[in-house]
Design an enzyme around this catalytic site. Sequence first.
Site, PDB file in Angstrom:
ATOM      1  CG  ASP A  15       2.642  -2.962   8.976  1.00 13.13           C
ATOM      2  OD1 ASP A  15       2.916  -4.111   8.555  1.00 13.13           O
ATOM      3  OD2 ASP A  15       2.652  -1.964   8.245  1.00 13.13           O
TER       4      ASP A  15
ATOM      5  NE  ARG B 293      -2.541  -0.148   3.593  1.00  9.90           N
ATOM      6  CZ  ARG B 293      -3.340   0.226   4.578  1.00  9.90           C
ATOM      7  NH1 ARG B 293      -4.635   0.270   4.384  1.00  9.90           N
ATOM      8  NH2 ARG B 293      -2.857   0.568   5.749  1.00  9.90           N
TER       9      ARG B 293
ATOM     10  CB  THR C 194      -2.577   7.137  -2.617  1.00 11.12           C
ATOM     11  OG1 THR C 194      -1.845   5.911  -2.852  1.00 11.12           O
ATOM     12  CG2 THR C 194      -1.791   8.305  -3.179  1.00 11.12           C
TER      13      THR C 194
HETATM   14  C1  PRP Z   1      -0.976  -4.905   4.272  1.00 15.53           C
HETATM   15  C2  PRP Z   1      -1.760  -6.196   4.328  1.00 15.53           C
HETATM   16  C3  PRP Z   1      -2.592  -6.136   3.091  1.00 15.53           C
HETATM   17  C4  PRP Z   1      -2.858  -4.662   2.955  1.00 15.53           C
HETATM   18  C5  PRP Z   1      -4.258  -4.402   3.408  1.00 15.53           C
HETATM   19  O1  PRP Z   1       0.073  -5.027   3.414  1.00 15.53           O
HETATM   20  O2  PRP Z   1      -0.950  -7.335   4.398  1.00 15.53           O
HETATM   21  O3  PRP Z   1      -1.951  -6.635   1.932  1.00 15.53           O
HETATM   22  O4  PRP Z   1      -1.957  -3.974   3.820  1.00 15.53           O
HETATM   23  O5  PRP Z   1      -4.607  -3.085   3.200  1.00 15.53           O
HETATM   24  P1  PRP Z   1      -5.732  -2.654   2.174  1.00 15.53           P
HETATM   25  O6  PRP Z   1      -6.884  -3.573   2.388  1.00 15.53           O
HETATM   26  O7  PRP Z   1      -6.018  -1.236   2.576  1.00 15.53           O
HETATM   27  O8  PRP Z   1      -5.180  -2.717   0.782  1.00 15.53           O
HETATM   28  P2  PRP Z   1       1.168  -3.852   3.217  1.00 15.53           P
HETATM   29  O9  PRP Z   1       0.759  -2.947   2.110  1.00 15.53           O
HETATM   30  O10 PRP Z   1       1.428  -3.203   4.537  1.00 15.53           O
HETATM   31  O11 PRP Z   1       2.413  -4.639   2.684  1.00 15.53           O
HETATM   32  P3  PRP Z   1       3.312  -5.741   3.421  1.00 15.53           P
HETATM   33  O12 PRP Z   1       2.463  -6.985   3.530  1.00 15.53           O
HETATM   34  O13 PRP Z   1       4.429  -5.909   2.474  1.00 15.53           O
HETATM   35  O14 PRP Z   1       3.732  -5.229   4.755  1.00 15.53           O
HETATM   36  N1  URA Z   2      -2.271  -3.445   6.905  1.00 16.41           N
HETATM   37  C1  URA Z   2      -1.865  -3.872   8.113  1.00 16.41           C
HETATM   38  O1  URA Z   2      -0.869  -4.588   8.214  1.00 16.41           O
HETATM   39  N2  URA Z   2      -2.560  -3.503   9.193  1.00 16.41           N
HETATM   40  C2  URA Z   2      -3.648  -2.741   9.125  1.00 16.41           C
HETATM   41  O2  URA Z   2      -4.253  -2.433  10.157  1.00 16.41           O
HETATM   42  C3  URA Z   2      -4.061  -2.283   7.852  1.00 16.41           C
HETATM   43  C4  URA Z   2      -3.354  -2.667   6.761  1.00 16.41           C
END
Ligand code: PRP
Ligand code: URA
Length: 212
Positions: A203, A107, A111
């Site tokens: 996270d 993400r 944005t």
């Molecule tokens: C997190 C999570 C999802 C996403 C969810 O990943 O594992 O993939 O956010 O958010 P959304 O529903 O608003 O799209 P992140 O983008 O933090 O990446 P990562 O798994 O590499 O830490």
């Molecule tokens: N991604 C995460 O890892 N945690 C949240 O709460 C939302 C998005």
Amino acid sequence: MKNYQNVTVFDHPLITHKLSILRDVNTGAKQFRELVNEIAMLMGYEVMRDLPMEEVEVTTPLAVAKVKVLAGKKLALVPILRAGLGMLDGVLSLVPSAKIGHIGLYRDHDTLEPKEYYCKLPEDIAQRQVILLDPMLATGGSGSAAINFIKARGCNNIKFVSILAAPEGVERLAQDHPDVQIYTGCVDEKLNEIGYIVPGLGDAGDRLFGTK
Ligand code: PRP
Ligand code: URA
């Protein structure tokens, strides 16, 4: 939140108990990884409860018996990188011969839009039942984009398994992909102003991999 038919919220005490420990800020990376793995396995067990069976004959030491076995439904497990990787082994332990795809999305912090950086799926994914894995369904942007990638390869048989969801993410997936059943441990209260699930667990990627 409206009552969406496409969401199954697990109410099994083992899942709920493990999820409560997962939420705790004092749970360290090692235990967090173990719990995500265990929860994914328990969820996978339920998610696969409708796998088709077929009847075959087996010779026991005493007689020939008509028994049921899995009908060889082809499965594909697809973790969304990175955090979805934490769920993979747990589900794979139930169906070790499933094929595995990977979808890399992160993400954008400003944005909240998902950015794609990797997509490698089994060639015959169109013929498979896909179980998409991501612990967090927040805005739903990542989940929706991942489902688009899979559908673009001709697969329309997709289940999305998350550990925690926000109402906003559930609504987004219900709108974008009403055919996809969502499974989750809990639909939390809301998203905060920076797109985190509240109360949530923080996270997931950082807690799994100890990156913060
Ligand atoms: C997190 C999570 C999802 C996403 C969810 O990943 O594992 O993939 O956010 O958010 P959304 O529903 O608003 O799209 P992140 O983008 O933090 O990446 P990562 O798994 O590499 O830490
Ligand atoms: N991604 C995460 O890892 N945690 C949240 O709460 C939302 C998005």
